[in-house]
Design a protein around this motif. Structure first.
Motif, PDB file in Angstrom:
ATOM      1  N   ALA A 141      -8.582  -4.438 -10.832  1.00 16.11           N
ATOM      2  CA  ALA A 141      -9.634  -3.980 -11.747  1.00 16.11           C
ATOM      3  C   ALA A 141      -9.548  -4.709 -13.077  1.00 16.11           C
ATOM      4  CB  ALA A 141      -9.531  -2.465 -11.940  1.00 16.11           C
ATOM      5  N   ALA A 142      -8.309  -5.000 -13.529  1.00 22.95           N
ATOM      6  CA  ALA A 142      -8.143  -5.698 -14.807  1.00 22.95           C
ATOM      7  C   ALA A 142      -8.718  -7.111 -14.745  1.00 22.95           C
ATOM      8  CB  ALA A 142      -6.674  -5.745 -15.193  1.00 22.95           C
ATOM      9  N   HIS A 143      -8.825  -7.681 -13.531  1.00 23.49           N
ATOM     10  CA  HIS A 143      -9.370  -9.027 -13.396  1.00 23.49           C
ATOM     11  C   HIS A 143     -10.749  -9.005 -12.745  1.00 23.49           C
ATOM     12  CE1 HIS A 143      -5.025  -9.783 -13.826  1.00 23.49           C
ATOM     13  NE2 HIS A 143      -5.400 -10.943 -14.370  1.00 23.49           N
ATOM     14  N   GLY A 144     -11.434  -7.862 -12.874  1.00 25.79           N
ATOM     15  CA  GLY A 144     -12.797  -7.787 -12.349  1.00 25.79           C
ATOM     16  C   GLY A 144     -12.879  -7.906 -10.852  1.00 25.79           C
ATOM     17  N   TRP A 145     -11.841  -7.502 -10.134  1.00 27.69           N
ATOM     18  CA  TRP A 145     -11.758  -7.584  -8.672  1.00 27.69           C
ATOM     19  C   TRP A 145     -11.959  -9.020  -8.178  1.00 27.69           C
ATOM     20  CZ3 TRP A 145     -10.120  -3.796  -5.443  1.00 27.69           C
ATOM     21  CH2 TRP A 145      -9.995  -2.513  -6.020  1.00 27.69           C
ATOM     22  N   ASP A 146     -11.538  -9.971  -9.004  1.00 24.70           N
ATOM     23  CA  ASP A 146     -11.536 -11.384  -8.592  1.00 24.70           C
ATOM     24  C   ASP A 146     -10.171 -11.676  -7.975  1.00 24.70           C
ATOM     25  OD1 ASP A 146     -11.327 -14.152  -8.408  1.00 24.70           O
ATOM     26  OD2 ASP A 146     -12.771 -14.430 -10.036  1.00 24.70           O
ATOM     27  N   LEU A 147     -10.160 -11.802  -6.639  1.00 17.58           N
ATOM     28  CA  LEU A 147      -8.892 -11.938  -5.909  1.00 17.58           C
ATOM     29  C   LEU A 147      -8.098 -13.155  -6.381  1.00 17.58           C
ATOM     30  CD1 LEU A 147      -9.433 -11.118  -2.127  1.00 17.58           C
ATOM     31  CD2 LEU A 147      -7.622 -10.284  -3.615  1.00 17.58           C
ATOM     32  N   GLU A 148      -8.732 -14.318  -6.406  1.00 11.91           N
ATOM     33  CA  GLU A 148      -7.972 -15.525  -6.739  1.00 11.91           C
ATOM     34  C   GLU A 148      -7.452 -15.476  -8.174  1.00 11.91           C
ATOM     35  OE1 GLU A 148      -8.810 -20.294  -6.772  1.00 11.91           O
ATOM     36  OE2 GLU A 148      -9.525 -19.064  -5.094  1.00 11.91           O
ATOM     37  N   LEU A 149      -8.276 -14.950  -9.095  1.00 14.82           N
ATOM     38  CA  LEU A 149      -7.853 -14.848 -10.486  1.00 14.82           C
ATOM     39  C   LEU A 149      -6.662 -13.909 -10.628  1.00 14.82           C
ATOM     40  CD1 LEU A 149      -8.365 -15.669 -13.398  1.00 14.82           C
ATOM     41  CD2 LEU A 149      -9.989 -13.762 -13.592  1.00 14.82           C
ATOM     42  N   ALA A 150      -6.705 -12.752  -9.928  1.00 17.16           N
ATOM     43  CA  ALA A 150      -5.610 -11.789 -10.003  1.00 17.16           C
ATOM     44  C   ALA A 150      -4.330 -12.368  -9.402  1.00 17.16           C
ATOM     45  CB  ALA A 150      -6.005 -10.494  -9.284  1.00 17.16           C
ATOM     46  N   ILE A 151      -4.457 -13.067  -8.264  1.00 15.17           N
ATOM     47  CA  ILE A 151      -3.274 -13.645  -7.610  1.00 15.17           C
ATOM     48  C   ILE A 151      -2.675 -14.743  -8.494  1.00 15.17           C
ATOM     49  CG2 ILE A 151      -2.498 -14.980  -5.628  1.00 15.17           C
ATOM     50  CD1 ILE A 151      -4.641 -13.481  -3.992  1.00 15.17           C
TER      51      ILE A 151
ATOM     52  N   LYS B  15     -10.190  -6.463  -0.210  1.00 10.90           N
ATOM     53  CA  LYS B  15      -9.536  -7.202  -1.281  1.00 10.90           C
ATOM     54  C   LYS B  15      -8.176  -6.593  -1.617  1.00 10.90           C
ATOM     55  CE  LYS B  15     -13.662  -9.040  -3.552  1.00 10.90           C
ATOM     56  NZ  LYS B  15     -14.429  -9.113  -4.797  1.00 10.90           N
ATOM     57  N   LEU B  16      -8.110  -5.239  -1.648  1.00  8.38           N
ATOM     58  CA  LEU B  16      -6.845  -4.557  -1.939  1.00  8.38           C
ATOM     59  C   LEU B  16      -5.805  -4.901  -0.877  1.00  8.38           C
ATOM     60  CD1 LEU B  16      -5.208  -2.542  -3.626  1.00  8.38           C
ATOM     61  CD2 LEU B  16      -6.189  -0.695  -2.231  1.00  8.38           C
ATOM     62  N   ALA B  17      -6.232  -4.921   0.417  1.00  5.43           N
ATOM     63  CA  ALA B  17      -5.297  -5.236   1.504  1.00  5.43           C
ATOM     64  C   ALA B  17      -4.800  -6.677   1.388  1.00  5.43           C
ATOM     65  CB  ALA B  17      -5.981  -5.017   2.859  1.00  5.43           C
ATOM     66  N   TYR B  18      -5.709  -7.621   1.086  1.00  9.10           N
ATOM     67  CA  TYR B  18      -5.300  -9.011   0.887  1.00  9.10           C
ATOM     68  C   TYR B  18      -4.302  -9.132  -0.271  1.00  9.10           C
ATOM     69  CZ  TYR B  18      -8.570 -11.372   4.050  1.00  9.10           C
ATOM     70  OH  TYR B  18      -9.218 -11.846   5.150  1.00  9.10           O
ATOM     71  N   PHE B  19      -4.602  -8.473  -1.373  1.00  8.43           N
ATOM     72  CA  PHE B  19      -3.747  -8.578  -2.552  1.00  8.43           C
ATOM     73  C   PHE B  19      -2.356  -8.035  -2.270  1.00  8.43           C
ATOM     74  CE2 PHE B  19      -2.228  -7.290  -6.776  1.00  8.43           C
ATOM     75  CZ  PHE B  19      -2.425  -8.474  -7.478  1.00  8.43           C
ATOM     76  N   GLN B  20      -2.288  -6.894  -1.527  1.00  7.17           N
ATOM     77  CA  GLN B  20      -0.984  -6.330  -1.181  1.00  7.17           C
ATOM     78  C   GLN B  20      -0.216  -7.251  -0.235  1.00  7.17           C
ATOM     79  OE1 GLN B  20      -2.480  -2.227  -0.038  1.00  7.17           O
ATOM     80  NE2 GLN B  20      -0.610  -1.639  -1.104  1.00  7.17           N
ATOM     81  N   ALA B  21      -0.938  -7.875   0.707  1.00  4.37           N
ATOM     82  CA  ALA B  21      -0.259  -8.758   1.667  1.00  4.37           C
ATOM     83  C   ALA B  21       0.332  -9.972   0.971  1.00  4.37           C
ATOM     84  CB  ALA B  21      -1.240  -9.199   2.758  1.00  4.37           C
ATOM     85  N   ILE B  22      -0.379 -10.486  -0.036  1.00  5.20           N
ATOM     86  CA  ILE B  22       0.091 -11.709  -0.695  1.00  5.20           C
ATOM     87  C   ILE B  22       1.182 -11.402  -1.716  1.00  5.20           C
ATOM     88  CG2 ILE B  22      -0.637 -13.525  -2.303  1.00  5.20           C
ATOM     89  CD1 ILE B  22      -3.232 -13.661  -0.800  1.00  5.20           C
TER      90      ILE B  22
END
Length: 489
Positions: free
Chosen positions: A28-38, A7-14
């Motif tokens: 972490a602030a978004h509960g490790w929810d990728l789509e919500l954080a993005i 998830k960390l790698a995806y988030f950094q790539a996007i």
């Protein structure tokens, strides 16, 4: 642990944020929810609070280079965490001002930019201007969105959990909704926007050897209604675009339209662009048209783009035709080769079949010859055996007769006539039996038949097997008798 790392790698790539600690804190602030954080990151990063429509606060058509530089710098800073900043040459900046400021007769030359992944640095031109802007995040975002949907991590727009399988026509659905809304507001006279995603539209333009006309729609911008009604929906402009371009439109309120506005660095609305497919995951940005334009200005700019890009499109078309011709030629050659090969194989099969037939016929003839030869040998052997048996029989019969007696009162003279006319005479004791006469005939080499009878003429008497035991005297053949051989039929 591996799930968090992915998830960390995806988030950094996007997002393009290189600091892993900062990315970790945001996830972490978004509960490790990728789509919500993005979504939270892009929403806070791309919509300025002072101008929700994304256009300059200064509506004057003439902008000094210094002001433009400061605005571009502030925008580049606001997107520094998501999109790779692109350095534009002074010539490119001057040209972007010229498009906005000068009269149609003084339109500048065609500007090229290459849009690609943020970590790829490439350039291309029509001998004019080169540069690069990022498109990779949009591509990666679409891939990630689909991947998250497949894994069941994403959520729907209403906050409900989405199904594990995400519809593959989401981009097409957005495009269809855009066209329907556009026609409701501005009528049916407009560029023929394709109802499919941007990448599919780009591929369509590539296959048609046309440029792709992109229109990003800002519903809340005050210049949007007049631009759409007077310029974009002008019959002349719409006809020219439909004839020379493949058109794609999207609302910046929709997902793909918003991503494309970030990718193309749209700073003023209404916003139009002309792009074309370059290489793998890359597009070439040929022209940006920012701000309201009259139909005459739109036609002037688009005509110039078409004229200056014509050599590239013609070369691409010729290259594609050459590839098709070469492929067709190879296919024809392959077909001719296969036909010749099949003909050779057919002739070879026919030759082998003929050879096998001749071999079978020769083998059959040889078999028949051997059978006939064996039959002849067998017949000859049987004939020889019969002849030998006959000779032995004659010898045995002659030995059983004994010595011929001399003439006397008790001696019977017998004359035997054969079917061939040959006659034989011999003396027998009158006490000898009729069988002795048969033995005498068998001992002679005058008859080949095995079944025969001795017969007297006057009176006619047949001395058959029932009389073989009678003596010559008892049979009435003494003192002499004349008999003939009658072969049984």
């Amino acid at each position: 642990m591996g799930d968090f790392v992915d998830k960390l790698a995806y988030f950094q790539a996007i997002t393009g944020i290189e600091d892993p600690d900062l990315c970790t804190e945001m996830l972490a602030a978004h509960g490790w929810d990728l789509e919500l954080a993005i979504s939270a990151f892009t929403a806070s990063d791309s919509i300025p609070s002072d101008n929700p429509n994304g256009n300059h606060t200064n509506n004057d058509t003439t902008t000094s280079p210094s002001n433009d530089h400061s605005n571009a710098g502030s925008r580049g800073q606001s997107n520094s965490n998501t999109w790779e900043g692109v350095e534009r040459s002074e010539l490119a900046r001057q040209e972007s001002h010229s498009v906005a400021d000068v009269a149609p007769a003084a339109s500048p030359g065609l500007a090229w930019k290459l849009i690609t992944l943020p970590f790829s640095v490439i350039s291309g031109s029509l001998s004019l201007i080169s540069g690069a802007i990022g498109l990779g995040v949009w591509v990666a975002g679409g891939v990630l969105s689909h991947s998250l949907g497949l894994l069941g991590w994403g959520s729907s727009r209403n906050g409900d959990a989405s199904s594990p399988l995400v519809s593959l026509s989401a981009a097409a659905s957005e495009a269809l909704d855009f066209v329907a809304a556009f026609e409701r507001n501005y009528g049916t006279t407009h560029p023929n926007f394709v109802t499919e995603g941007f990448m599919d539209a780009l591929q369509r333009s590539r296959q048609a050897f046309k440029l792709l006309f992109v229109y990003l729609h800002s519903p809340d911008h005050p210049d949007t209604p007049s631009f759409c009604e007077q310029s974009l929906c002008s019959e002349l402009v719409a006809s020219f675009i439909n004839e020379n371009f493949v058109s794609w439109g999207g609302s910046i309120r929709a997902s793909e339209g918003f991503k494309m506005s970030n990718s193309l660095k749209a700073s003023r609305f209404p916003f139009c662009a002309v792009v074309m497919a370059a290489s793998n995951q890359r597009i070439a940005l040929l022209q940006q048209i920012e701000g309201p334009r009259s139909p005459e200005q739109m036609l002037t700019i688009l005509q110039r783009v078409v004229e200056e890009s014509a050599p590239v499109l013609v070369a691409a078309r010729l290259e594609a035709e050459e590839r098709r011709n070469n492929m067709r030629l190879r296919e024809e050659q392959d077909a001719a080769y296969r036909a010749a090969l099949e003909a050779d194989q057919a002739r070879e099969r026919q030759r082998k079949e003929e050879q096998e037939r001749l071999e079978r016929e020769a083998a059959e003839a040889e078999r028949k010859r051997k059978e006939e030869e064996e039959a002849r040998e067998r017949a000859a052997r049987e004939a020889a055996e019969r002849e030998a048996a006959l000779i032995r029989r004659r010898q045995e019969k002659a030995m059983s007769l004994g010595v011929e007696p001399e003439k006397g009162p008790n001696v019977t003279q017998v004359l035997v006539r054969f079917p061939t006319g040959e006659r034989k005479e011999r003396r027998f004791h009158n006490t000898d039996t009729i069988q002795s006469l048969y033995d005498y005939v068998d001992s002679l080499d005058c008859l080949n038949a095995e079944k025969y009878s001795l017969v007297s003429n006057f009176p006619r008497v047949v001395y058959g097997p029932e009389k073989h035991s009678l003596s010559l005297n008892e049979a009435g053949l003494h003192p002499q008798a004349s008999l003939f051989v009658e072969v049984d039929s």
